[in-house]
Design a protein around this motif. Structure first.
Motif, short mmCIF file in Angstrom:
data_model
loop_
_atom_site.label_atom_id
_atom_site.label_comp_id
_atom_site.label_asym_id
_atom_site.label_seq_id
_atom_site.Cartn_x
_atom_site.Cartn_y
_atom_site.Cartn_z
N UNK A 149 0.80 -1.21 0.00
CA UNK A 149 0.00 0.00 0.00
C UNK A 149 0.84 1.27 0.00
N UNK A 150 2.07 1.14 0.48
CA UNK A 150 2.92 2.32 0.51
C UNK A 150 3.15 2.85 -0.87
N UNK A 151 3.32 1.92 -1.77
CA UNK A 151 3.72 2.38 -3.08
C UNK A 151 2.55 2.48 -4.01
N UNK A 152 1.36 2.49 -3.45
CA UNK A 152 0.22 2.56 -4.35
C UNK A 152 0.29 3.78 -5.23
N UNK A 154 2.94 5.54 -6.04
CA UNK A 154 4.02 5.49 -7.00
C UNK A 154 3.77 4.42 -8.05
#
Lengths: 215, 796
Positions: A149-152, A154
């Motif tokens: 989810x952190x890189x959603x 990006x």
């Protein structure tokens, strides 16, 4: 399963050989594996793929499983998913991963390559409209990044960046104002021109008992 | 800086040694003289007592002879260990040269010191000590750490290569050297055929594993790895067998008396010795596995049993003049599988570490002794012999590699490429084995022993230093196929996708599966052997291993999410819709590529990793361990705080509570669910939402068709703002994730649900519960979590 009957077994095998291009040894081995996966049933469903433990760790697991049931891959229609596949369908899917026989003519080699790339294209193109939209591309990137989810955010930017690259490759400088909506199959082929498909999308079915990779 | 430290260590130890040696020299001088007055001298150095001898108790005395041997041996080992520490401190060094280089240098240093101080070195190495004490640990370690499955899959090729390679090398080198010796000009006429053959056999004892660490990073494929490993494993045994046989020949006959019958008998003996040794080893392996079945209550003696039985197999085989080396190897291989399942975790670790320690001590001693022999007066330098030895070693190795692999490639489904063969050829580095055998040549039978020793030393130095240092660059050079062209983002994505696809299809068609490997043996093993050899309480261990497997998966995923929070978000935000065609700036591309490389899930590495001198845990193990430790700490803390079940708390508290999804099918547990329930009374643990979030996104991808039905996702989104600050706290996140995970695996987890605002809360819980119950019915494994559902119900 038809192959179990002794009198028609060799005929079936030969028929399968002709259709899919596998040798009878390979067909036998794959048949054993099919029976393992299906639990001795004549068909495989999606749930049977849960029996492959190593597949769990694969980030694009769902796409791979889906690809087995995709009508386009099974050559049964332009879209839609099958509920279950039989051994012949299984072999059809596996035949996409046969090593390209370089002794065939140029024409044939190009054709095989196109087939493999089409298989790949179908994995991207989830809604079977023949084009990869930004949304679908982003979905793929997210899966590759393991759904983190952190890189959603990006992931979205990455997908856009990739699309822009694709646009620059495919459309060139001729129409700078055109909005690039989606990647068609021809564009896809152009993008992947530089990559050596042969080594990436083939599996040695010869001796599946060893753990070696083929180079 | 590290080098300086290394130097400091080195010099400190030199000083220590020098001091010790000075004193010992003094005391040995003193002891030799019978003069009683001389005995005053050491006493006089320290406190002076009376001048009359033998009547007073001296206050200080020095008796170095008593402790000389163990003292010096210990000093040597310590010195080598310090050197190794220094070696690894400078992290680039292990990749440049093999550790054997270092050990040889240390040995030369010690040798220099001993020579310089004119000290008589302790008799560490003689035939019985070497064969009885120094050699078994080295061989045991090699056999124990061998990866059994690839070994047995390739056993045909390995045997063919190792046995025939050693024979061809030994005989070839021996014969060619004999021909050289016939040339009168070199002055080697007195070296007869047998001696040459013996020399050939001992010089062909290679130790290629020593160089494995050097090109480990260069993705050597598994087949090549196994060939090198297998050769190292069997080579020692074969050369020692040959050596002993030829020594027996030399003792029993003069050259002219040897008849063809003797040669045939020799060959037959070779086979019997080899096969007999292996049989012995297997029998002992089974016995020890059987005994470890009963050692639940005294797990402290488990390592003892393992080591004693291996050693016993060696000794028993040696009694009957069978090959002890092959026996101990076979024992280790057989024993490992069953012992690993039977012994406790700590015993297992002990065994591994102790084995490494023993073998490293042995090898260190041998290398130091080699260094000591180098610096000394007992050399005989014969230019012709030495140069030709070097040349023939390389030539014959090349011949044997290319000829034997040409033949075996015809029968293999995956032939070795020329590049692989070159690597195998170049990895023929000699090691401690050949030196020991040369050193132990009986002087009575070999009047020119010194020359042989010198030649062996030269070959070892040459191969270890020159070949060892250059093999790394060579392999990397051979490995580079494509130019380092930067790939576009598209290509990178597609390539990664194809890798995963290939891995997935291989899994589906059972390429890597355990089922298809040696079916018959597995069945036999399951039906008979395991019943006899493995402990009764199997169910418990299967749950334990299941737990471990689950934890490993979760640990991997947790680490993924945990690590990724620390990457900087330098992606420039671009417009949502692509307006026209813009060019991506190179920095954008770079940053995108960085994110991709850091975060894309790595395709499973199937290559093995073995380091002779070190036990490196795998990265996933390390991460899993770290997370376990953190988790235990969190758990202890939370226990200490005395957290009770959440529903005991007043409803007014603004908690952030989290959904706890049941674990489904253990195989899909890692993928499907994240249990994020834990109790907390302040909002300081917002870490878990990221877990549930990732769980949801996975659920989403897994059940695409059911996407609209996964309502908790939406409900989480509604409370998005409260959850978002979870992302910043990376470290606490991991710990709390750890704590939550651990707690959730217990039968009755403290249980929470996400609660944002009041009215949506009930809804979400209800819907979440609906999802959950559907899930458990689907999977059917919610045995523990059915119980946990009821508290929620009660709460409502």
């Amino acid at each position: 399963m038809g192959v179990a009957h002794s009198h028609s077994a060799s005929e079936e095998v030969r028929e399968l050989e002709g259709k899919t291009g596998f040798s009878s040894d390979q067909i036998e081995k794959l048949h054993r594996r099919f029976k393992q996966l299906s639990g001795d049933q004549p068909t495989i469903r999606k749930e049977n793929f849960n029996n492959v433990p190593d597949l769990e760790l694969n980030p694009i697991r769902s796409k791979i499983v889906r690809a087995f049931f995709d009508h386009r891959n099974l050559r049964k229609g332009p879209s839609g998913l099958a509920d279950e596949i039989n051994f012949e369908d299984f072999l059809t899917i596996m035949s996409y991963f046969r090593p390209i026989d370089t002794t065939m003519g140029e024409e044939q080699v190009a054709q095989s390559r196109k087939e493999k790339l089409r298989f790949l294209f179908h994995m991207y193109d989830a809604n079977s409209d023949g084009r990869i939209t930004l949304e679908e591309y982003r979905n793929v990137v997210e899966e590759l990044l393991s759904g983190n989810p952190h890189i959603k955010e990006s992931a979205g930017s990455i997908a856009e960046g990739a699309m822009m690259e694709a646009a620059s490759v495919c459309l060139g400088q001729t129409e700078p104002d055109q909005v690039y909506e989606a990647i068609t199959f021809e564009d896809f082929l152009k993008i992947l021109q530089g990559i050596d498909i042969e080594s990436k999308m083939h599996i040695c079915f010869l001796n599946m008992e060893t753990m070696a990779l083929c180079h | 800086m590290a080098l300086q430290m290394f130097m400091t260590f080195g010099s400190w130890n030199c000083l220590l040694l020098l001091v010790a040696l000075e004193y010992s020299k003094a005391s040995s001088d003193v002891n030799e003289s019978a003069n009683s007055t001389a005995q005053h001298a050491p006493n006089a150095w320290f406190a002076a007592s009376s001048s009359e001898p033998d009547e007073r108790i001296s206050v200080f005395e020095l008796d170095y002879d008593y402790v000389q041997i163990p003292y010096e041996v210990t000093l040597w080992i310590l010195l080598a260990s310090l050197a190794k520490i220094g070696f690894h401190l400078y992290h680039k060094l292990p990749g440049l040269m093999p550790e054997s280089c270092l050990l040889i240098l240390v040995g030369a240093l010690v040798g220099g010191i001993i020579f310089g101080t004119d000290h008589k070195s302790p008799p560490v190495m003689d035939s019985s000590i070497y064969f009885l004490y120094l050699l078994p640990p080295i061989v045991l370690e090699g056999g124990y750490f061998m990866p059994t499955r690839p070994f047995f899959e390739n056993i045909g090729s390995i045997l063919w290569w190792a046995v025939l390679g050693a024979l061809i090398n030994a005989l070839g080198i021996g014969l060619s050297l004999y021909l050289i010796c016939q040339v009168q000009a070199f002055g080697l006429g007195d070296v007869n055929l047998l001696q040459n053959l013996l020399f050939g056999s001992l010089i062909s004892a290679v130790d290629p594993v020593a160089v494995l660490a050097v090109f480990e990073e260069a993705r050597v494929n598994e087949q090549l790895y196994m060939m090198i490993f297998g050769e190292a494993l069997l080579n020692d045994g074969i050369t020692v067998v040959l050596y002993n046989m030829l020594i027996a020949f030399t003792k029993m006959h003069k050259f002219e008396d040897i008849e063809p019958v003797d040669i045939l008998a020799g060959c037959a003996r070779f086979i019997i010795v080899g096969v007999g040794g292996v049989m012995f080893g297997i029998v002992f392996g089974f016995i020890s596995a059987f005994i470890t079945r009963f050692t639940q209550n005294i797990s402290a003696i488990e390592p003892l049993i393992v080591f004693m039985f291996s050693y016993l197999s060696y000794l028993a085989a040696e009694t009957l003049y069978l090959s002890g080396i092959l026996a101990i190897t076979a024992c280790a291989v057989t024993m490992k599988k069953y012992v690993e399942e039977n012994v406790s975790q700590t015993s297992y670790t002990t065994i591994k570490y102790f084995m490494k320690m023993l073998s490293s001590v042995s090898e260190t001693l041998i290398f130091i002794f080699m260094g000591v022999s180098t610096v000394g007066k007992n050399h005989e330098w014969n230019w012709a012999f030495i140069c030709f030895t070097l040349a023939f070693c390389q030539i014959w190795r090349a011949i044997s590699v290319f000829a034997l692999f040409y033949v075996s490639n015809q029968f293999r489904t995956f032939p070795f490429s020329i590049k692989d063969q070159c690597i195998i050829f170049y990895s023929g580095v000699r090691g401690a084995g050949s030196f020991s055998l040369a050193f132990l040549l009986p002087l009575s039978l070999f009047p020119r022993k010194k020359m042989f020793v010198t030649a062996t030393l030269v070959v070892i130095y040459f191969t270890v230093f020159i070949q060892g240092i250059t093999i790394g660059p060579l392999v990397r050079y051979l490995d580079v196929k494509k130019t380092n062209k930067k790939e576009s983002i598209n290509e990178e994505l597609h390539i990664r996708l194809m890798d995963h696809l290939k891995a997935g299809i291989e899994d589906v068609c059972g390429h890597w599966s355990h089922y298809q490997v040696r079916d018959k043996f597995k069945k036999f093993d399951h039906r008979y052997l395991r019943k006899i050899l493995i402990r009764e309480n199997l169910p418990k261990s299967s749950i334990v291993s299941l737990y471990k497997k689950l934890e490993m998966k979760q640990a991997i995923e947790m680490v993924e999410t945990g690590i990724l929070s620390s990457t900087a978000f330098s992606i420039p935000h671009q417009a949502q819709r692509i307006q026209g065609i813009k060019r991506l700036s190179p920095e954008d591309v770079e940053s995108i590529r960085d994110i991709l490389t850091c975060n894309m899930y790595q395709v499973r590495q199937r290559t093995l990793s073995y380091n002779k001198y070190n036990l490196k845990p795998q990265t996933s193990e390390k991460q899993a361990k770290e997370i376990l430790i953190r988790r235990q700490n969190t758990l202890r803390e939370s226990m200490r705080k005395g957290h009770s079940l959440p529903w005991g708390k007043p409803a007014g508290t603004k908690n952030i509570r989290y959904l706890s999804f049941p674990y489904g099918n253990p195989q899909s547990a890692g993928r499907d669910t994240r249990a994020a329930g834990f109790s907390d009374d302040d909002g300081s643990n917002p870490g878990s939402p990221s877990i549930t979030f990732s769980a949801h996104s996975r659920i989403r991808s897994l059940q695409k068709q059911q996407a609209p039905e996964i309502i908790p996702m939406k409900s989480l989104r509604r409370g998005g703002k409260t959850l978002s600050f979870g992302y910043q706290r990376s470290t606490s996140q991991e710990e709390h994730m750890g704590g939550s995970r651990r707690v959730a695996l217990r039968p009755k987890p403290p249980f929470h649900a996400v609660d944002e605002e009041g009215e949506s809360g009930g809804e979400s819980e209800g819907e979440a519960f609906a999802v959950r119950s559907r899930w458990t019915t689907d999977r059917g494994h919610g045995r523990d979590y059915h119980r946990s559902h009821s508290p929620l119900l009660q709460r409502k």
